[in-house]
Design a protein around this motif. Structure first.
Motif, PDB file in Angstrom:
ATOM      1  N   ARG A 166     -23.019   9.187  -1.363  1.00 46.86           N
ATOM      2  CA  ARG A 166     -23.338   7.239  -1.099  1.00 46.86           C
ATOM      3  C   ARG A 166     -23.082   7.197  -2.111  1.00 46.86           C
ATOM      4  N   PHE A 167     -22.632   7.532  -3.646  1.00 47.63           N
ATOM      5  CA  PHE A 167     -22.286   6.418  -4.640  1.00 47.63           C
ATOM      6  C   PHE A 167     -20.290   6.725  -4.091  1.00 47.63           C
ATOM      7  N   LEU A 168     -19.716   7.891  -3.603  1.00 50.85           N
ATOM      8  CA  LEU A 168     -18.616   7.670  -3.516  1.00 50.85           C
ATOM      9  C   LEU A 168     -17.922   6.981  -2.487  1.00 50.85           C
ATOM     10  N   ALA A 169     -19.000   6.788  -1.281  1.00 48.90           N
ATOM     11  CA  ALA A 169     -18.786   6.056   0.070  1.00 48.90           C
ATOM     12  C   ALA A 169     -18.844   4.338  -0.261  1.00 48.90           C
ATOM     13  N   ALA A 170     -19.879   4.339  -1.555  1.00 54.38           N
ATOM     14  CA  ALA A 170     -19.234   2.703  -2.185  1.00 54.38           C
ATOM     15  C   ALA A 170     -18.116   2.738  -3.184  1.00 54.38           C
ATOM     16  N   PHE A 171     -17.807   3.529  -3.882  1.00 50.66           N
ATOM     17  CA  PHE A 171     -16.557   3.723  -4.986  1.00 50.66           C
ATOM     18  C   PHE A 171     -15.341   3.721  -4.505  1.00 50.66           C
ATOM     19  N   SER A 172     -15.375   4.402  -3.422  1.00 55.23           N
ATOM     20  CA  SER A 172     -13.811   4.338  -2.326  1.00 55.23           C
ATOM     21  C   SER A 172     -13.739   2.911  -1.768  1.00 55.23           C
ATOM     22  N   GLY A 173     -14.535   2.291  -1.417  1.00 60.23           N
ATOM     23  CA  GLY A 173     -14.293   1.252  -0.498  1.00 60.23           C
ATOM     24  C   GLY A 173     -14.254   0.110  -2.265  1.00 60.23           C
ATOM     25  N   ILE A 174     -14.893   0.091  -3.192  1.00 58.90           N
ATOM     26  CA  ILE A 174     -14.906  -0.902  -4.400  1.00 58.90           C
ATOM     27  C   ILE A 174     -13.159  -1.328  -5.213  1.00 58.90           C
ATOM     28  N   SER A 175     -13.297   0.100  -5.827  1.00 59.90           N
ATOM     29  CA  SER A 175     -12.710   0.592  -6.726  1.00 59.90           C
ATOM     30  C   SER A 175     -11.031   0.693  -6.085  1.00 59.90           C
ATOM     31  N   PRO A 176     -10.496   0.949  -5.341  1.00 60.04           N
ATOM     32  CA  PRO A 176      -9.224   0.166  -4.955  1.00 60.04           C
ATOM     33  C   PRO A 176      -8.666  -1.051  -4.701  1.00 60.04           C
ATOM     34  N   HIS A 177      -9.808  -1.578  -4.363  1.00 58.83           N
ATOM     35  CA  HIS A 177      -9.323  -2.539  -4.051  1.00 58.83           C
ATOM     36  C   HIS A 177      -9.121  -3.659  -5.750  1.00 58.83           C
ATOM     37  N   PHE A 178      -9.746  -2.806  -6.636  1.00 57.52           N
ATOM     38  CA  PHE A 178      -8.922  -3.429  -7.714  1.00 57.52           C
ATOM     39  C   PHE A 178      -7.741  -2.431  -8.278  1.00 57.52           C
TER      40      PHE A 178
END
Length: 245
Positions: free
Chosen positions: A197-209
């Motif tokens: 759950r964490f990495l699914a959200a993290f891999s969508g948000i963090s690379p955007h920035f």
């Protein structure tokens, strides 16, 4: 950046939340963008005069993190036609698990999956999930020399060219680095489900920035980040709420 700037009508609902959307989205951004704990986000917000408990930040991240990540993914163009796949082990509650990751030639994360093994069954599951989630078929798949990839490739996507060579797969291997940073900051993951759950959200948000800053001038980097923050405000609903106020 190729994403559009139209307002996303599918922004999350904040009904029942007493904090404004600007505060919620900012806390979620802090947590997924930087290696911070929930308590550290609480402290940073207190420094800005906003009193919010770390448990509230935790609930916001659990509720809105994936929704924000999905919104950002919908803004992306179709993935490139060259996919790099890699798997690394992660310790979860003292047990060895494997994090499978796929990125395209531009470094865009296509998907991640936490699994118990790194055998043919696991590779086959990841291939099928990738095709379903992206809705695309690559021209080339690049992997390391794990034999499981070859067997799964022949079964799931035999018409796709498969290149198996460790030195060709640096893009996927480099994509693991932010995850390793967060893993250390969080002192490991407590469960496979929680890690997924964490990495699914993290891999969508963090690379955007995280645009490839080393390829940009300072002026172009600031312009690019301005666009990306504008997209974030639209995805999270900050733009729509501000217009209504």
């Amino acid at each position: 950046m190729r994403e559009g700037l139209s307002v996303d009508s599918a922004s999350p609902s904040y009904k029942g939340h007493r904090y404004p959307v600007e505060v919620i989205s900012h806390c979620v951004w802090l947590y997924f963008r930087f290696p911070l704990s929930f308590r550290e986000v609480e402290e940073l917000m207190l420094g800005r005069g906003v009193v919010v408990s770390y448990e509230t930040v935790r609930r916001w991240c659990a509720k809105f993190g994936q929704a924000y990540a999905n919104g950002l993914r919908r803004r992306r163009p179709r993935p490139g036609d060259k996919w790099h796949l890699d798997e690394v082990f992660v310790k979860i509650n003292g047990e060895r698990k494997y994090l499978w990751r796929a990125v395209d030639q531009d470094g865009t994360v296509l998907d991640i999956l936490v699994q118990n093994r790194r055998d043919t069954t696991a590779a086959r599951r990841f291939f099928r999930r990738l095709l379903k989630r992206t809705g695309a078929v690559p021209r080339v798949v690049v992997t390391d020399k794990l034999h499981s990839y070859g067997a799964a490739h022949r079964e799931v996507m035999p018409s796709v060219e498969h290149r198996s060579h460790k030195s060709l797969n640096n893009r996927a291997e480099n994509s693991h680095q932010p995850t390793r940073q967060r893993e250390r900051a969080m002192k490991g993951f407590r469960s496979a489900g929680g890690a997924q759950r964490f990495l699914a959200a993290f891999s969508g948000i963090s690379p955007h920035f995280r645009p490839r800053r080393h390829l940009m001038t300072a002026h172009n980097y600031r312009a690019e980040m301005t666009v990306r923050f504008a997209i974030w405000d639209q995805v999270t609903g900050v733009v729509g709420r501000s217009a209504e106020a």
